[in-house]
Design a protein around this motif. Structure first.
Motif, PDB file in Angstrom:
ATOM      1  N   ASP A 251       8.772  43.323 -29.191  1.00  0.00           N
ATOM      2  CA  ASP A 251       8.923  44.384 -28.187  1.00  0.00           C
ATOM      3  C   ASP A 251       9.880  43.903 -27.104  1.00  0.00           C
ATOM      4  N   GLY A 252      11.089  44.434 -27.121  1.00  0.00           N
ATOM      5  CA  GLY A 252      12.118  44.002 -26.187  1.00  0.00           C
ATOM      6  C   GLY A 252      12.062  44.744 -24.869  1.00  0.00           C
ATOM      7  N   TYR A 253      12.912  44.301 -23.939  1.00  0.00           N
ATOM      8  CA  TYR A 253      12.899  44.853 -22.583  1.00  0.00           C
ATOM      9  C   TYR A 253      14.303  44.782 -21.999  1.00  0.00           C
ATOM     10  N   LEU A 254      14.699  45.847 -21.330  1.00  0.00           N
ATOM     11  CA  LEU A 254      15.959  45.906 -20.599  1.00  0.00           C
ATOM     12  C   LEU A 254      15.676  46.337 -19.174  1.00  0.00           C
ATOM     13  N   ASN A 255      16.208  45.564 -18.212  1.00  0.00           N
ATOM     14  CA  ASN A 255      16.040  45.928 -16.808  1.00  0.00           C
ATOM     15  C   ASN A 255      17.394  45.866 -16.112  1.00  0.00           C
ATOM     16  N   GLU A 256      17.680  46.882 -15.332  1.00  0.00           N
ATOM     17  CA  GLU A 256      18.891  46.930 -14.516  1.00  0.00           C
ATOM     18  C   GLU A 256      18.483  47.304 -13.097  1.00  0.00           C
ATOM     19  N   THR A 257      18.921  46.497 -12.138  1.00  0.00           N
ATOM     20  CA  THR A 257      18.455  46.661 -10.766  1.00  0.00           C
ATOM     21  C   THR A 257      19.621  46.557  -9.791  1.00  0.00           C
ATOM     22  N   ASP A 271      19.382  48.603  17.171  1.00  0.00           N
ATOM     23  CA  ASP A 271      20.025  48.415  15.876  1.00  0.00           C
ATOM     24  C   ASP A 271      19.476  49.469  14.922  1.00  0.00           C
ATOM     25  N   ALA A 272      20.250  49.775  13.891  1.00  0.00           N
ATOM     26  CA  ALA A 272      19.848  50.777  12.906  1.00  0.00           C
ATOM     27  C   ALA A 272      20.495  50.438  11.575  1.00  0.00           C
ATOM     28  N   GLY A 273      19.945  51.000  10.507  1.00  0.00           N
ATOM     29  CA  GLY A 273      20.515  50.707   9.205  1.00  0.00           C
ATOM     30  C   GLY A 273      19.874  51.502   8.085  1.00  0.00           C
ATOM     31  N   VAL A 274      20.338  51.212   6.885  1.00  0.00           N
ATOM     32  CA  VAL A 274      19.814  51.848   5.675  1.00  0.00           C
ATOM     33  C   VAL A 274      19.535  50.769   4.637  1.00  0.00           C
ATOM     34  N   ARG A 275      18.553  51.034   3.768  1.00  0.00           N
ATOM     35  CA  ARG A 275      18.218  50.135   2.668  1.00  0.00           C
ATOM     36  C   ARG A 275      18.070  50.949   1.390  1.00  0.00           C
ATOM     37  N   TYR A 276      18.354  50.282   0.263  1.00  0.00           N
ATOM     38  CA  TYR A 276      18.201  50.949  -1.027  1.00  0.00           C
ATOM     39  C   TYR A 276      17.828  49.915  -2.075  1.00  0.00           C
ATOM     40  N   PHE A 277      16.880  50.281  -2.930  1.00  0.00           N
ATOM     41  CA  PHE A 277      16.467  49.436  -4.048  1.00  0.00           C
ATOM     42  C   PHE A 277      16.146  50.350  -5.218  1.00  0.00           C
ATOM     43  N   GLN A 278      16.659  49.997  -6.392  1.00  0.00           N
ATOM     44  CA  GLN A 278      16.316  50.762  -7.591  1.00  0.00           C
ATOM     45  C   GLN A 278      16.258  49.825  -8.781  1.00  0.00           C
ATOM     46  N   SER A 279      15.174  49.933  -9.546  1.00  0.00           N
ATOM     47  CA  SER A 279      14.981  49.151 -10.757  1.00  0.00           C
ATOM     48  C   SER A 279      14.702  50.097 -11.911  1.00  0.00           C
ATOM     49  N   TYR A 297       8.594  53.497 -26.592  1.00  0.00           N
ATOM     50  CA  TYR A 297       9.382  53.069 -25.436  1.00  0.00           C
ATOM     51  C   TYR A 297       8.852  53.737 -24.169  1.00  0.00           C
ATOM     52  N   LEU A 298       8.807  52.944 -23.106  1.00  0.00           N
ATOM     53  CA  LEU A 298       8.492  53.472 -21.780  1.00  0.00           C
ATOM     54  C   LEU A 298       9.724  53.284 -20.903  1.00  0.00           C
ATOM     55  N   TYR A 299      10.228  54.379 -20.385  1.00  0.00           N
ATOM     56  CA  TYR A 299      11.380  54.346 -19.484  1.00  0.00           C
ATOM     57  C   TYR A 299      10.856  54.467 -18.055  1.00  0.00           C
ATOM     58  N   SER A 300      11.078  53.430 -17.251  1.00  0.00           N
ATOM     59  CA  SER A 300      10.486  53.363 -15.911  1.00  0.00           C
ATOM     60  C   SER A 300      11.571  53.264 -14.845  1.00  0.00           C
ATOM     61  N   LYS A 301      11.236  53.755 -13.686  1.00  0.00           N
ATOM     62  CA  LYS A 301      12.121  53.610 -12.530  1.00  0.00           C
ATOM     63  C   LYS A 301      11.271  53.393 -11.281  1.00  0.00           C
ATOM     64  N   VAL A 302      11.629  52.389 -10.501  1.00  0.00           N
ATOM     65  CA  VAL A 302      11.030  52.164  -9.185  1.00  0.00           C
ATOM     66  C   VAL A 302      12.171  52.207  -8.177  1.00  0.00           C
ATOM     67  N   ARG A 303      12.053  53.071  -7.184  1.00  0.00           N
ATOM     68  CA  ARG A 303      13.156  53.237  -6.229  1.00  0.00           C
ATOM     69  C   ARG A 303      12.621  53.349  -4.807  1.00  0.00           C
ATOM     70  N   GLU A 304      13.356  52.733  -3.894  1.00  0.00           N
ATOM     71  CA  GLU A 304      13.026  52.815  -2.463  1.00  0.00           C
ATOM     72  C   GLU A 304      14.305  53.010  -1.678  1.00  0.00           C
ATOM     73  N   ALA A 305      14.314  53.983  -0.782  1.00  0.00           N
ATOM     74  CA  ALA A 305      15.458  54.232   0.102  1.00  0.00           C
ATOM     75  C   ALA A 305      14.914  54.513   1.495  1.00  0.00           C
ATOM     76  N   SER A 306      15.521  53.899   2.498  1.00  0.00           N
ATOM     77  CA  SER A 306      15.004  54.091   3.853  1.00  0.00           C
ATOM     78  C   SER A 306      16.127  54.044   4.872  1.00  0.00           C
ATOM     79  N   VAL A 307      15.912  54.763   5.954  1.00  0.00           N
ATOM     80  CA  VAL A 307      16.772  54.747   7.134  1.00  0.00           C
ATOM     81  C   VAL A 307      15.904  54.304   8.297  1.00  0.00           C
TER      82      VAL A 307
END
Length: 642
Positions: A251-257, A271-279, A297-307
């Motif tokens: 059982d293989g696995y591919l991850n792109e982040t 101060d101010a800013g933005v952040r982004y994370f996606q896996s 197959y399970l296709y998953s996504k974890v995402r975080e975006a903030s200001v």
């Protein structure tokens, strides 16, 4: 985020060493050599540093234990901090592997990398521990837990773990504790590029590239951008000897982040800013009740975006504002045929205010709004809206230290929940300290608990817990921080699935009770030039209804790691030990694993590293019928711009 996009970015970064050499010049003196202080709202308001200190055992700063910066030695709850150096010392490649070294934390992985991972923190279930990325919830509202196996360490700057009931700070789910992941930050220095390529057992291939620094000479605008890709062939998740219907193939696995951030400092106050994370993950898994030829197959996504914005309104009033989105996506397919989809959106808005009442007194007042929605083809559920207010008081009076927190969470679907945390610390001497705390926590029912067809029950109540904790701590720059903690957590109104209609169906009901008592020992520091980390947990995790141990929880487990640098070398090792566990009637034997690592700096920029996992090729189980990796080796070559 497509495979083509990630590959293009990685190829572009691969040429950076040549570009950097062609453009090399003395650093501009306008850039400071010190790292830029990083704030990661909302749980890490302005002033919290991302690296604050590697200059002594007492210097590291944590922000999760009281929603604001404090030295690690000052934290009243049991708190663990993994710095970027700790992450690089470890053989772990994802968040679960790193958490295995935290006191009180047990990890159960259902097969190879990318498989579902369960975190038991202080004996609590996966739904009873809260996971945050840069202060943002990323859990599935359907299952009630986050996909921690989809968080690679290549994107992480540091991790903080707080054990025990802290719902009074963070709301639902913080019963066993809180794990907060901080993604990579920028720094007040010229942009610095890095990349690495790796290969290892199970045909594992890894690529990672990034750049971080300041966009201007004054260091007012800092940024970070990182991409990574990992692919492996894996091994069969389920042992076909125990489950003949499972596919025996690997059982293989591919991850792109990808992760990114930009922060601008307007002046000394704002101060101010933005952040982004996606896996993105594509995980092949086994089904014990399918056919041996099935390909799942399970296709998953974890995402975080903030200001976010942080401002010092007066000399005594600091405010922090955050608007964020945390996503969880899951699509299941068998033999190329679509099965189901579960998409969660967490929209989170936080306004936190810190008031300095005196030299060593701080008042905290805040409001948080959480909107949760589920889009699934399996069942429909109304959106959930949560309005929360929280307050905290932290003070030191001579040798005495106080932390008090209260919180009210008002839910649109089941009502409200009140929680509190009361903590006290006393310094006997400069190095010795005792702490004690009493707290409460809750877990809101997941949408599966409430609405899943045939088993959901809209009338169930939140799970509740109360915890008492006492600790003795020794801290010094020479030895580090050594802590022994005794704790007891009682759970009530646990949501169990009760058989109905002669066992044909199961219905969610508040019928469970549990108690977890135990001792946690931890040590993080140095012996000479050797960095050491040790954790030992002895606990009694009991289901008070059946008077049996809670499933898959060991009564004792431990970890130890040591790393040393000399010349251009860094070598280290880990020892992870667990006692026997019960898994629904099946006995899982205890085990001990040894992992080794080494790194050699070829030049100031180029390095090669390697690690061997499961050195003695132990055959062990984390969950009944599921396989675990045998002895495996990995090598990485990398470049870091100086």
């Amino acid at each position: 985020m497509s495979t083509l996009t990630v590959r293009a970015a990685l190829l572009a970064f691969a040429g950076l060493p040549l570009v950097a050499l062609a453009q090399s010049a003395p650093s501009d003196p306008a850039f400071s050599s010190s790292e830029h202080a990083a704030a990661s709202p909302p749980a890490a308001p302005a002033g919290a540093t991302s690296a604050a200190a590697n200059g002594g055992a007492l210097a590291p700063v944590v922000v999760t234990a009281q929603r604001g910066p404090q030295s690690l030695a000052e934290a009243i709850p049991q708190t663990t901090r993994f710095s970027r150096e700790d992450i690089e010392d470890s053989t772990a490649t994802d968040l679960p592997g790193l958490l295995a070294e935290a006191p009180g934390a047990q990890l159960v992985r259902n097969g190879p990398p990318g498989s579902n991972v369960t975190l038991f923190l202080r004996g609590g279930s996966a739904t009873q521990s809260l996971v945050l990325i840069d202060g943002v919830r990323v859990d599935s509202v359907s299952l009630g837990q986050a996909q921690i196996g989809q968080i690679p360490l290549s994107q992480v700057d540091r991790v903080e773990v707080v054990n025990g009931d802290v719902s009074a700070l963070y709301g639902s789910g913080a019963m066993g504790g809180v794990v907060q992941v901080f993604t990579k930050d920028g720094g007040n220095h010229p942009p610095r590029f890095d990349f690495s390529l790796g290969y290892g057992s199970y045909h594992t291939q890894t690529q990672q590239a990034g750049v971080q620094g300041a966009l201007d000479k004054d260091g007012k605008t800092t940024f970070s951008f990182n991409v990574s890709r990992s692919k492996d062939d894996g091994f069969s998740a389920i042992d076909p000897r125990l489950a003949p219907s499972a596919n025996p193939g690997p059982d293989g696995y591919l991850n792109e982040t990808v992760s990114a951030m930009v922060r601008h400092k307007f002046d000394e106050r704002w101060d101010a800013g933005v952040r982004y994370f996606q896996s993105n993950g594509k995980d092949s898994f086994d089904n014990a009740f399918g056919a041996p030829t099935d390909v799942n197959y399970l296709y998953s996504k974890v995402r975080e975006a903030s200001v976010f914005a942080n401002g010092k309104l007066t000399d005594w009033w600091t405010t922090h504002l955050t608007a964020a989105l945390g996503d969880d996506r899951a699509i299941d397919k068998t033999n190329g045929v679509y099965n189901n989809r579960f998409d969660t959106d967490n929209r989170q808005y936080t306004w936190q205010n810190d008031f300095k009442l005196g030299a060593q007194q701080k008042l905290q007042l805040g409001y948080e709004r959480l909107d949760q929605s589920l889009d699934s083809d399996q069942f429909a559920a109304p959106d959930r809206h949560v309005n929360s207010v929280f307050a905290g008081y932290a003070a030191r009076f001579g040798a005495s230290q106080i932390q008090a927190n209260v919180r009210r969470d008002q839910y649109s679907d089941f009502g409200g929940a009140n929680t509190y945390y009361l903590g006290y610390g006393f310094d006997f001497t400069e190095h010795w300290k005792a702490t004690a705390s009493y707290s409460s926590a809750f877990r809101a029912p997941s949408f599966d608990d409430l609405y899943f067809p045939g088993s959901g029950n809209p009338s169930i109540r939140p799970e509740r817990s109360h915890s008492v904790e006492a600790a003795l701590q020794y801290a010094s720059d020479a030895l580090g921080i050594v802590r022994l903690t005794a704790f007891q957590t009682r759970y009530s109104d646990l949501i169990n699935y009760v058989p109905t209609q002669g066992g044909l169906f199961y219905l969610a009901e508040n019928v469970g009770r549990a108690k977890v008592q135990g001792l946690e020992g931890s040590w993080a520091g140095e012996v000479g030039k050797t960095r050491v980390r040790a954790a030992l947990t002895v606990q009694n995790p009991v289901d008070e209804d059946t008077h049996t141990d809670l499933p898959r929880r060991a009564r004792h487990f431990a970890s130890f790691s040591a790393n040393r640098s000399f010349g251009g070398w860094r070598v280290g090792g880990e020892w992870i030990v667990s006692g026997p566990r019960d898994d629904s009637g099946a006995n899982l034997a205890g085990f001990g694993l040894v992992n080794l690592s080494a790194r050699y700096d070829i030049t100031k920029s180029w390095y090669v590293s390697a690690h061997i996992d499961n050195l003695f090729d132990k055959n062990y189980e984390l969950a009944y019928t599921y396989n675990t990796p045998r002895r495996s080796a990995f090598i990485t070559i990398g470049w870091q711009q100086q």
